[in-house]
Structures are given as C-alpha cells and as structure tokens.
Design an enzyme around this catalytic site. Structure first.
Site, PDB file in Angstrom:
ATOM      1  N   LYS A  20      -3.194   6.587  12.176  1.00 46.24           N
ATOM      2  CA  LYS A  20      -4.443   6.069  11.590  1.00 46.24           C
ATOM      3  C   LYS A  20      -5.516   6.108  12.675  1.00 46.24           C
ATOM      4  O   LYS A  20      -5.853   5.085  13.287  1.00 46.24           O
ATOM      5  CB  LYS A  20      -4.182   4.651  11.072  1.00 46.24           C
ATOM      6  CG  LYS A  20      -4.954   4.317   9.826  1.00 46.24           C
ATOM      7  CD  LYS A  20      -4.461   3.055   9.185  1.00 46.24           C
ATOM      8  CE  LYS A  20      -5.538   2.393   8.353  1.00 46.24           C
ATOM      9  NZ  LYS A  20      -6.141   3.209   7.309  1.00 46.24           N
TER      10      LYS A  20
HETATM   11  N1  PMP Z   1      -3.882   7.220   3.189  1.00 51.08           N
HETATM   12  C1  PMP Z   1      -4.986   7.000   3.925  1.00 51.08           C
HETATM   13  C2  PMP Z   1      -5.747   8.168   4.460  1.00 51.08           C
HETATM   14  C3  PMP Z   1      -5.420   5.687   4.163  1.00 51.08           C
HETATM   15  O1  PMP Z   1      -6.511   5.450   4.880  1.00 51.08           O
HETATM   16  C4  PMP Z   1      -4.684   4.600   3.615  1.00 51.08           C
HETATM   17  C5  PMP Z   1      -5.152   3.188   3.826  1.00 51.08           C
HETATM   18  N2  PMP Z   1      -4.634   2.651   5.015  1.00 51.08           N
HETATM   19  C6  PMP Z   1      -3.534   4.890   2.870  1.00 51.08           C
HETATM   20  C7  PMP Z   1      -3.162   6.211   2.687  1.00 51.08           C
HETATM   21  C8  PMP Z   1      -2.684   3.790   2.320  1.00 51.08           C
HETATM   22  O2  PMP Z   1      -1.971   3.169   3.369  1.00 51.08           O
HETATM   23  P1  PMP Z   1      -1.546   1.645   3.291  1.00 51.08           P
HETATM   24  O3  PMP Z   1      -0.854   1.454   2.000  1.00 51.08           O
HETATM   25  O4  PMP Z   1      -0.632   1.459   4.457  1.00 51.08           O
HETATM   26  O5  PMP Z   1      -2.782   0.843   3.373  1.00 51.08           O
END
Ligand code: PMP
Length: 335
Positions: free
Chosen positions: A186
C-alpha cells in the site's frame, strides 16, 4: 435501463475523508485539537508539522494503511476492525520499500487504542498510519534516507445509503504491474494509479472504476477488491493478479466458505465476465460492501444490489461492530 444519478455524495464520502459529506459527519470535531502520534509521541495535530522538502511528498516514498473503528451504541464500545492484520500489512509494505518501522504490529495496535481513547471518540472513526521517507533532500532512491512514522485519527461516520448499486466503468488506465510498482504494497506513490482511474470514472458521471491488469484481466476497483458471483460461486482474482491483498476481501472469503459453506474460486476474471455476472461486489475498508448495478452501460444482474451482496453487507455491518461472537476477536475494543 432506467437512468440513475451517480451516487457522488456517497462515493466522495467513502473515498475522500475531506469531502463535504465527511465534514458534515465530523461536525463539532476540531482536527487541530486532535491527538496524533508523530515523532514517537502523542501530540496535537496543530503542533505537528512536516517540511516542504520532505522526500515522500515529492517522490511518493511512503506507505500507509486505512483502518476503521466502529462504534457499537448498545455496548458503548468502539471496536477497531482487524488492526493487527492492517499493521502486519503495513510492515510488509514498509519492508518492500526498505523502510524502518521501529514498532511491532502489536505496539501499533496499542498506540491506536491510546489515541482513540485520548480523542474520546464515540463514533465511527478512521485510523491512518503512514510510514514515510522524511529526509528533506533531493534524489530519487530508497537508501540512505530517514524514515518517520505518524498516525492520525478522524471521525468517519456510518453511511446508511448502501441500497443503491454503483455505476462503474472499466478504466482506460491499467493496474500497475508487480515488477513495475507492487500493488500488493500500500504505497503512496502507487495511488496515482487509483486516482487517475477514479477521476476518469467521476468525470464520466459514474461512481467507480474497475481496473484491468496489463494482461487484460480484471484486478480490482480504484480502492476496493472485486468479486463476481456466477451461479452461486464467488469468484475473485488471485493475489498474483496485481491486487492489494485486502482485509475485507479475506473477511468475506472466510465468511462465504466457513459460514455459508458456498464455493469460492480464486482465478483470473475476464472483462466480459463482469457484464454477465449475477452480482459484482466491490469491497474494502472505505467502501465496505458495495453492490455494482452497471458496468460499461451494461446492466449487472437486475441492476440493483444483488441478494448475496445484500446479505454480505448486512453481516459485515454486524461483524465489524462486534456483534458476531465467532468474529469478535477481530474487533479490538478501545474502552
Ligand atoms: N485495493 C486497493 C487498491 C485499496 O486501496 C484497498 C483499500 N485499502 C483495497 C483494495 C481493499 O483493501 P482492504 O479491504 O484491506 O481495505
């Protein structure tokens, strides 16, 4: 198909904590007075400053998490949802970026609890930790630079209008590839990919973008993982298809297989499978569970939030508030 207005207010709220709708929800809250964790200690937001030359600001050399805490009014309790998993993922992102994060995931959960307590939040809240290259110098690289860490928290209200299905487009922007910029981490700089796709969808009057990989297979939404349902089987791209390994995704997959006992397949998804799926779901910490009713001007299912999506949304909403015994260990109480 009946024309629907884009659900812009909701989309803005879910993905832009600084939107007008989000501001309305945090009325009475003064961010300047809020306690944050910065330079190894709790400080007021207004006393926390970052220099103009900060490396991360110029080169995107930072990684972050988006975590939600949910208020349960009956229990008078604020639960942070799967904070350990989020902080473990932050460690993984930091390691890919060769960054030092001098606190364990467990310590970061504790720091978050302390911050929420000190801010006395009794409402749904967003927690944003960021590890970043803080050296104030010019030069694109990862080595020989200082790393810093911060967490801020902010009220982030529940939004009940989850009944209308999202209108989406397949983005003309492709997802970053693992060997170019790893979507699994991320990383702040990588979010330019999401931002391009999201704004393209918005400017086309739509709610959200679905992004394909370089090979043309479906990856995810701009900030959500993606599922399709075909004949009662839940299908989602594998983690090797340039997706973020989402925590909401993992939550739904476990519930689907263990509690509903229904089939799940992780495999590449073709673009046109989106058009003929019975249901398409976007999910993430921000978006929570969102049903898709239209993609590239084709109606998905009956154009409304599908029955499985509704069920998952309803369960997820109870699960994150600590109302499902089996999953309460994922909900870390603040008070
Ligand atoms: N894909 C991307 C590109 C994201 O930014 C997110 C949000 N964090 C997600 C998927 C979903 O991840 P999560 O369920 O861990 O928030």
């Amino acid at each position: 198909m009946a024309a629907q207005e884009p659900r812009r207010d909701l989309a803005e709220l879910l993905f832009d904590p600084h939107s007008a709708a989000a501001a309305e929800m945090s009325r009475g809250f003064d961010q300047d007075e809020a306690w944050v964790f910065y330079q190894g200690e709790q400080r007021r937001y207004r006393d926390s400053r970052i220099g103009l030359m900060t490396h991360a600001l110029h080169y995107g050399t930072a990684c972050f998490e988006g975590i939600r805490a949910y208020w349960n009014p009956e229990r008078e309790q604020l639960y942070i949802f799967r904070p350990l998993d989020h902080f473990q993922r932050l460690h993984q992102s930091a390691s890919i970026l060769r960054m030092e994060l001098p606190y364990s995931a467990e310590e970061l959960v504790e720091t978050s609890i302390q911050l929420l307590r000190r801010n006395q939040f009794r409402t749904d809240t967003y927690i944003r930790p960021l590890v970043y290259k803080s050296s104030q110098e010019i030069g694109v690289r990862l080595h020989n630079l200082e790393d810093s860490f911060l967490i801020y928290t902010q009220p982030f209200g529940e939004y009940h209008e989850r009944t209308r299905a999202l209108r989406c487009m397949v983005s003309t922007w492709r997802r970053v590839d693992d060997n170019a910029a790893p979507a699994r981490a991320k990383i702040s700089g990588i979010y330019i990919n999401s931002a391009l796709a999201k704004t393209e969808a918005f400017e086309n009057g739509l709610d959200e973008a679905i992004v394909l990989g370089q090979d043309g297979h479906v990856c995810e939404g701009s900030a959500e993982n993606l599922f399709i349902i075909r004949k009662g089987t839940l299908i989602t791209p594998p983690v090797s298809d340039n997706i973020l390994e989402g925590i909401t995704r993992a939550t739904l997959m476990q519930y689907w297989t263990e509690d509903l006992g229904l089939p799940l397949v992780e495999r590449p998804i073709d673009r046109t499978e989106l058009y003929i799926a019975d249901e398409v779901i976007l999910c993430g910490t921000g978006a929570q569970i969102s049903g898709v009713g239209e993609i590239d001007h084709r109606q998905v299912g009956d154009g409304k939030v599908g029955p499985f999506t509704r069920q998952l949304d309803e369960v997820y909403n109870r699960l994150v508030r600590g109302e499902i015994e089996k999953y309460r260990e994922w909900c870390t109480p603040v008070y």
